[in-house]
Design an enzyme around this catalytic site. Structure first.
Site, PDB file in Angstrom:
ATOM      1  N   GLY A 127       0.736  -1.092  -0.049  1.00  0.00           N
ATOM      2  CA  GLY A 127       0.020   0.156  -0.078  1.00  0.00           C
ATOM      3  C   GLY A 127       0.808   1.283  -0.198  1.00  0.00           C
ATOM      4  O   GLY A 127       1.712   1.554  -0.747  1.00  0.00           O
ATOM      5  N   GLY A 128       0.310   2.147   0.959  1.00  0.00           N
ATOM      6  CA  GLY A 128       1.374   3.412   0.922  1.00  0.00           C
ATOM      7  C   GLY A 128       2.741   3.223   1.249  1.00  0.00           C
ATOM      8  O   GLY A 128       3.527   4.065   0.935  1.00  0.00           O
TER       9      GLY A 128
ATOM     10  N   GLY B  17      16.374  10.115 -35.098  1.00  0.00           N
ATOM     11  CA  GLY B  17      16.192  10.739 -33.868  1.00  0.00           C
ATOM     12  C   GLY B  17      16.676  10.087 -32.729  1.00  0.00           C
ATOM     13  O   GLY B  17      16.932  11.094 -31.678  1.00  0.00           O
ATOM     14  N   ALA B  18      17.479   9.435 -32.656  1.00  0.00           N
ATOM     15  CA  ALA B  18      18.200   8.644 -31.410  1.00  0.00           C
ATOM     16  C   ALA B  18      19.338   9.491 -31.321  1.00  0.00           C
ATOM     17  O   ALA B  18      19.973   9.898 -30.324  1.00  0.00           O
ATOM     18  CB  ALA B  18      18.606   7.315 -31.697  1.00  0.00           C
TER      19      ALA B  18
END
Ligand code: HXC
Length: 526
Positions: free
Chosen positions: A181-182, A416-417
């Site tokens: 959980g938390g 793009g790389a």
């Protein structure tokens, strides 16, 4: 003048009184230090875990721990929770101040009640006021069920600080037990998550709840063990075999980070000369671009004492991230690994690199980028998974970073790389290349097919023509000199000069300052 009997008697009474009070205080303190008691402590040890206090002893410099809030009690009356299930305070690591909390699983499973949370918040607030890192040793079953909404409120207070203090001081989380959980969201909000392979798990909902809600049968290890989070989810940055190994890693990691965003990381003088050549790098990279080599060997060869702390090692292995020292200065390294997925950038690699770049930038750690990349990974799964959104994070992170940024192009750097791997136009301060470097829009085969498809199809011997055109393209484009000719590459260097050159440029960038246009904050694609 002699003291009268009455006066002497009073002193005796006061002394006795103080002794009794001190004895009572000691007794209370001992009771608190026993945590959940001998049998639960034995269970903790049997699971291969240290106690909350043993962990602090191992983590901190000898005798440096100063405790706060030992006597804090649960908000809800009737709950038996010595120390409120968490030990908090300050100490030093290699002589540098840190603020710490260490959850005690022997006390109600280390669950977080309102006052437990307030103890944690207090050390977080002090850490920020002082300008020192916060280290959390997490061993907690999450929100304390008995305290209901008060425990949720406690988590809210911790999460709020995790977020607001992000980038102010380093926040490091070790996960050393079954955290639910938390207890997993607070670490997830911090800069680094370290996990012990033995007995540490992280999940939002544990196996019991999963079984009852979804009828899925899965063990804790398989659901949220250290290897799952180190390799698949990417939640864990570093993994140690057990508590001791994780605590050692925490100390090592801290050595690369400053006390706060206002400071520089500590220098680490060492005996490795800045003028050391790296002849072992000559001949390491094969001219045939399909032949893999170990990029890690390149990184190690260059760094001080050949030491490199790899971060996120098991996750998205096509990109390497980690810390080292260069000429005594801490640096963050981002490198393609052409031996994994041909070094392409996919969704996970983009996330991993972008996060690391932002962490370095937040804490004034210069970034050195080693490039050998064909491009972003093609494919339906990647496109549908959002490679556009994720790849954009890398572009954003490099452009946003104002720390010194050095790039070394080792072999190919395409499309793009090329831009995403800290090119000149994306803000690199210095771009170096080996003679083996090839900077182009795409590889020769792809380019020839796009440019000359019709010519090739019409040829009497298409394959021969294709090979000829590929060779011609390669001869023209697959080298660093077109890019160097335009100033996109600052220098082409002999591999054996790599360490010397990087250290020299890094030194010259000391004191780099960049002003950016006013904004509230940027909006990185998430
Ligand atoms: C109070 C708890 C507790 C809890 C465990 N205990 N969880 N007490 N609140 N949340 C107590 C147990 O009663 C037990 O007490 C002791 O801690 C140890 O627990 P065990 O179950 O015996 O240990 P183990 O078998 O090792 O299992 C550990 C565990 C399991 C996997 C963590 O206890 C578990 O699943 N707990 C519930 C986890 C959970 O759902 N937490 C709430 C999450 S919601 P005794 O007296 O016997 O020693 C949440 C909200 C915030 O956190 C969400 C924000 C996003």
């Amino acid at each position: 003048m002699s003291e009268g009997p009455r006066r002497r008697g009073m002193t005796d009474d006061a002394g006795r009184w103080m002794n009794e009070l001190t004895a009572e205080m000691e007794e209370r303190r001992k009771r608190i230090a026993r945590g959940g008691g001998a049998s639960r402590l034995a269970a903790q040890h049997a699971a291969g875990k240290l106690s909350a206090r043993e962990r602090l002893e191992m983590l901190l410099d000898e005798d440096s721990f100063a405790e706060f809030g030992a006597f804090v009690e649960p908000l809800r009356e009737g709950l038996e929770a010595p120390g409120e299930g968490v030990v908090t305070g300050s100490g030093t690591i290699d002589g540098r101040t840190v603020f710490v909390f260490s959850q005690d699983f022997t006390v109600m499973g280390g669950s977080l009640g309102k006052m437990h949370a307030q103890k944690i918040c207090r050390v977080m607030d002090l850490a920020v006021q002082v300008g020192a890192p916060i280290i959390g040793l997490n061993d907690s079953a999450g929100a304390r069920i008995q305290e209901g909404v008060d425990s949720l409120s406690g988590y809210g207070e911790v999460f709020y600080r995790n977020a607001v203090y992000s980038g102010v001081v380093p926040q490091l989380s070790a996960v050393l037990g079954p955290c639910a959980g938390g207890a997993v969201y607070s670490p997830a909000l911090t800069d680094f998550v370290l996990m012990a392979r033995k007995a540490a798990y992280m999940f939002i909902t544990g196996p019991e709840v999963l079984r009852s809600v979804t009828r899925q049968e899965v063990g804790p290890e398989e659901l949220g063990g250290a290897d799952v989070h180190a390799r698949r989810s990417g939640v864990a940055h570093l993994v140690g075999a057990d508590d001791r190994a994780v605590l050692r890693l925490l100390r090592e990691l801290l050595g690369f980070l400053p006390q706060s965003a206002r400071e520089q990381p500590p220098l680490r003088p060492n005996d490795d000369p800045p003028e050391r050549e790296t002849p072992e790098l000559t001949g390491l990279v094969h001219p045939d671009q399909r032949r893999a080599y170990a990029m890690l060997a390149v990184v190690r060869a260059v760094m001080d004492e050949r030491r490199f702390l790899e971060v996120h090692r098991g996750f998205a292995r096509n990109v390497i991230t980690g810390f080292a020292h260069l000429g005594g200065r801490a640096v963050g390294v981002v490198a393609n690994d052409p031996s994994v997925l041909a070094g392409t950038l996919d969704i996970d690699a983009s996330d991993k690199a972008a996060r690391f770049i932002r962490t370095c930038d937040a804490f004034n750690v210069p970034i050195v980028t080693f490039v050998d990349v064909t491009g972003f990974m093609p494919g339906v799964a990647q496109e549908h998974g959002g490679i556009i959104r994720h790849g954009a994070k890398m572009l954003y992170a490099y452009a946003e970073a104002t720390v010194p940024k050095l790039t070394l192009i080792v072999r190919k750097s395409y499309g793009g790389a090329y831009l995403a791997m800290n090119s000149r136009d994306m803000g690199a301060d210095v771009v170096l290349a080996w003679p083996t470097a090839a900077v182009a829009v795409m590889g020769a085969e792809g380019a020839a097919n796009v440019l000359y498809r019709r010519r090739i199809e019409a040829a009497s011997d298409p394959e021969a023509l294709r090979a000829q055109l590929v060779d011609a393209y390669r001869a023209r484009h697959d080298n660093p000199y077109l890019a160097a000719g335009r100033g996109y590459v600052d220098d082409v260097i002999d591999p054996k000069e790599t360490r010397v050159a990087l250290i020299r440029h890094l030194r010259r960038l000391d004191g780099k300052r960049v002003e950016r246009p006013y904004r509230k904050h940027g909006n990185i694609p998430l």
